[in-house]
Scaffold this active site. Structure first.
Site, short mmCIF file in Angstrom:
data_model
loop_
_atom_site.label_atom_id
_atom_site.label_comp_id
_atom_site.label_asym_id
_atom_site.label_seq_id
_atom_site.Cartn_x
_atom_site.Cartn_y
_atom_site.Cartn_z
N ASN A 45 0.50 -48.05 -13.01
CA ASN A 45 0.32 -49.29 -12.27
C ASN A 45 -1.19 -49.51 -12.13
O ASN A 45 -1.83 -48.89 -11.30
CB ASN A 45 0.98 -49.14 -10.88
CG ASN A 45 0.69 -50.32 -9.97
OD1 ASN A 45 0.21 -51.36 -10.42
ND2 ASN A 45 0.98 -50.17 -8.68
N TRP A 46 -1.70 -50.39 -12.97
CA TRP A 46 -3.16 -50.57 -13.01
C TRP A 46 -3.66 -51.36 -11.81
O TRP A 46 -4.85 -51.45 -11.57
CB TRP A 46 -3.58 -51.30 -14.30
CG TRP A 46 -3.32 -50.53 -15.56
CD1 TRP A 46 -2.63 -49.34 -15.69
CD2 TRP A 46 -3.76 -50.88 -16.89
NE1 TRP A 46 -2.61 -48.95 -17.01
CE2 TRP A 46 -3.29 -49.87 -17.76
CE3 TRP A 46 -4.48 -51.94 -17.42
CZ2 TRP A 46 -3.53 -49.91 -19.14
CZ3 TRP A 46 -4.73 -51.98 -18.78
CH2 TRP A 46 -4.26 -50.97 -19.63
N LYS A 47 -2.76 -52.00 -11.07
CA LYS A 47 -3.15 -52.88 -9.95
C LYS A 47 -4.17 -53.92 -10.45
O LYS A 47 -4.04 -54.36 -11.59
CB LYS A 47 -3.69 -52.05 -8.78
CG LYS A 47 -2.73 -50.90 -8.43
CD LYS A 47 -3.02 -50.22 -7.14
CE LYS A 47 -2.01 -49.11 -6.91
NZ LYS A 47 -2.14 -48.48 -5.62
N HIS A 106 6.09 -53.53 -4.20
CA HIS A 106 5.08 -52.50 -3.98
C HIS A 106 4.56 -52.63 -2.54
O HIS A 106 4.47 -53.75 -2.01
CB HIS A 106 3.94 -52.67 -4.98
CG HIS A 106 2.97 -51.53 -4.94
ND1 HIS A 106 1.99 -51.45 -3.99
CD2 HIS A 106 2.86 -50.43 -5.71
CE1 HIS A 106 1.30 -50.32 -4.18
NE2 HIS A 106 1.81 -49.69 -5.22
N GLU A 133 1.72 -52.63 -1.33
CA GLU A 133 0.58 -53.54 -1.17
C GLU A 133 1.06 -55.00 -1.10
O GLU A 133 0.46 -55.82 -0.41
CB GLU A 133 -0.43 -53.33 -2.32
CG GLU A 133 -1.19 -52.03 -2.11
CD GLU A 133 -1.65 -51.34 -3.39
OE1 GLU A 133 -1.65 -51.97 -4.46
OE2 GLU A 133 -2.00 -50.14 -3.31
N GLU A 152 7.44 -44.30 -2.87
CA GLU A 152 6.00 -44.19 -2.70
C GLU A 152 5.67 -44.19 -1.21
O GLU A 152 5.56 -45.27 -0.59
CB GLU A 152 5.29 -45.38 -3.35
CG GLU A 152 5.55 -45.53 -4.83
CD GLU A 152 4.45 -46.33 -5.52
OE1 GLU A 152 3.82 -45.77 -6.43
OE2 GLU A 152 4.20 -47.47 -5.13
N GLY A 209 -3.16 -44.02 -2.98
CA GLY A 209 -4.62 -44.19 -3.08
C GLY A 209 -5.41 -43.38 -2.08
O GLY A 209 -6.60 -43.61 -1.90
N SER A 250 -0.75 -40.92 -5.12
CA SER A 250 -1.73 -39.88 -5.45
C SER A 250 -1.21 -38.84 -6.44
O SER A 250 -1.63 -37.69 -6.39
CB SER A 250 -2.26 -39.21 -4.17
OG SER A 250 -2.94 -40.17 -3.37
P1 PGA Z 1 -2.00 -44.09 -6.50
O1 PGA Z 1 -1.12 -45.43 -6.49
O2 PGA Z 1 -1.50 -43.24 -7.65
O3 PGA Z 1 -3.41 -44.57 -6.75
O4 PGA Z 1 -1.83 -43.43 -5.20
C1 PGA Z 1 0.25 -45.39 -6.78
C2 PGA Z 1 0.86 -46.76 -6.61
O5 PGA Z 1 0.42 -47.48 -5.70
O6 PGA Z 1 1.77 -47.16 -7.36
#
Ligand code: PGA
Length: 261
Positions: free
Chosen positions: A10-12, A101, A103, A175, A181, A221
């Site tokens: 997931n490159w965001k 997600h 976010e 998640e 993150g 993470s």
């Molecule tokens: P992260 O993000 O690996 O940077 O913790 C995972 C995600 O949000 O899908």
């Protein structure tokens, strides 16, 4: 039969300039072709930002790497300024779409109801949804982890199509929000406990046959150093990787960590 694993990047909103996206994709492809002799034990997916989907798709070409998006509209087309539909995503080569997600739930107000509608739309438009669920730190500390995760999953299950084959295409990513993150990864025990409960919930709602084919990913993470132990857990069928998916070397190490048995 063991479910086929899925390692998804997931490159965001990163590596979103055409040159950077091409470079990252190229390095992943080069690494995978070096491994050509070994049959890949898991499916590999990249989910770049919308604006580079098309160019990443061209780069991927006929390789086994799959393409996914990070969000989609509920509607297929029409007067929805700024939205991108599943049909449009299919048209540029996507097979998957990440939905709900944390976010998006946190910053863009996506509720369980919206995520459920998007899940139904993904099936309608021929995409496999990767539905994200997970508790915040406050929810974990209050002992409500399972209440939150089960509520989020129960919300989307009615959106699954009737056909068992399509239901089996569901992917759920657990998640924990506090692990995203932050470098604070869930312990294998913490992750396994939730994954096992999710599988049980799916068995009770959808029956053994369907539930046993749904892939459950861990995200938060996950990196080159901790992936192997997480991926060894019985009900963890892969990972949804943010930060570590932006470095081809780390992403490839995670792919290599997928267990063979
Ligand atoms: P992260 O993000 O690996 O940077 O913790 C995972 C995600 O949000 O899908």
């Amino acid at each position: 039969m063991k479910r086929r694993g899925l390692i998804a990047g997931n490159w965001k909103m990163n590596s979103g300039l055409v040159e950077a996206a091409q470079e990252l994709t190229g390095s992943i492809l080069a690494g995978l072709s070096e491994r050509e002799g070994k049959k890949l034990l898991c499916e590999v997916l990249v989910c770049p930002p919308f604006t580079v989907l098309s160019s990443v798709n061209q780069k991927i070409g006929g390789s086994s790497v799959k393409l996914g998006a990070q969000n989609m509209a509920i509607e297929t087309s029409g007067a929805y300024t700024g939205e991108v539909s599943g049909l449009m995503l299919r048209n540029v080569g996507c097979h998957y779409v990440i939905l709900g997600h944390s976010e998006r739930r946190q910053y863009y107000g996506e509720t369980d109801e919206i995520v459920a509608k998007k899940t139904a739309s993904a099936y309608r438009d021929g995409l496999t949804p990767i539905v994200c669920v997970g508790e915040t730190l406050a929810e974990r500390e209050a002992g409500t982890t399972w209440a939150v995760v089960s509520r989020q999953i129960n919300a989307v299950l009615p959106s699954l199509p009737q056909e068992a084959a399509k239901q089996q295409q569901l992917v759920i990513a657990y998640e924990p929000v506090w692990a995203i993150g932050t470098g604070k990864v869930a312990t294998p025990e913490q992750a396994a406990e939730v994954h096992t409960s999710i599988r049980k919930l799916l068995v009770s709602k959808l029956g053994d046959e369907v539930a046993s084919k749904i892939r459950l990913l861990y995200g938060g993470s996950m990196n080159a150093a901790n992936a192997a132990v997480l991926l060894q857990q019985e009900d963890i069928d892969g990972g949804l990787i943010g930060g570590a998916a932006l470095k081809a070397k780390d992403f490839l190490t995670i792919i290599d960590s997928y267990p063979s048995a």
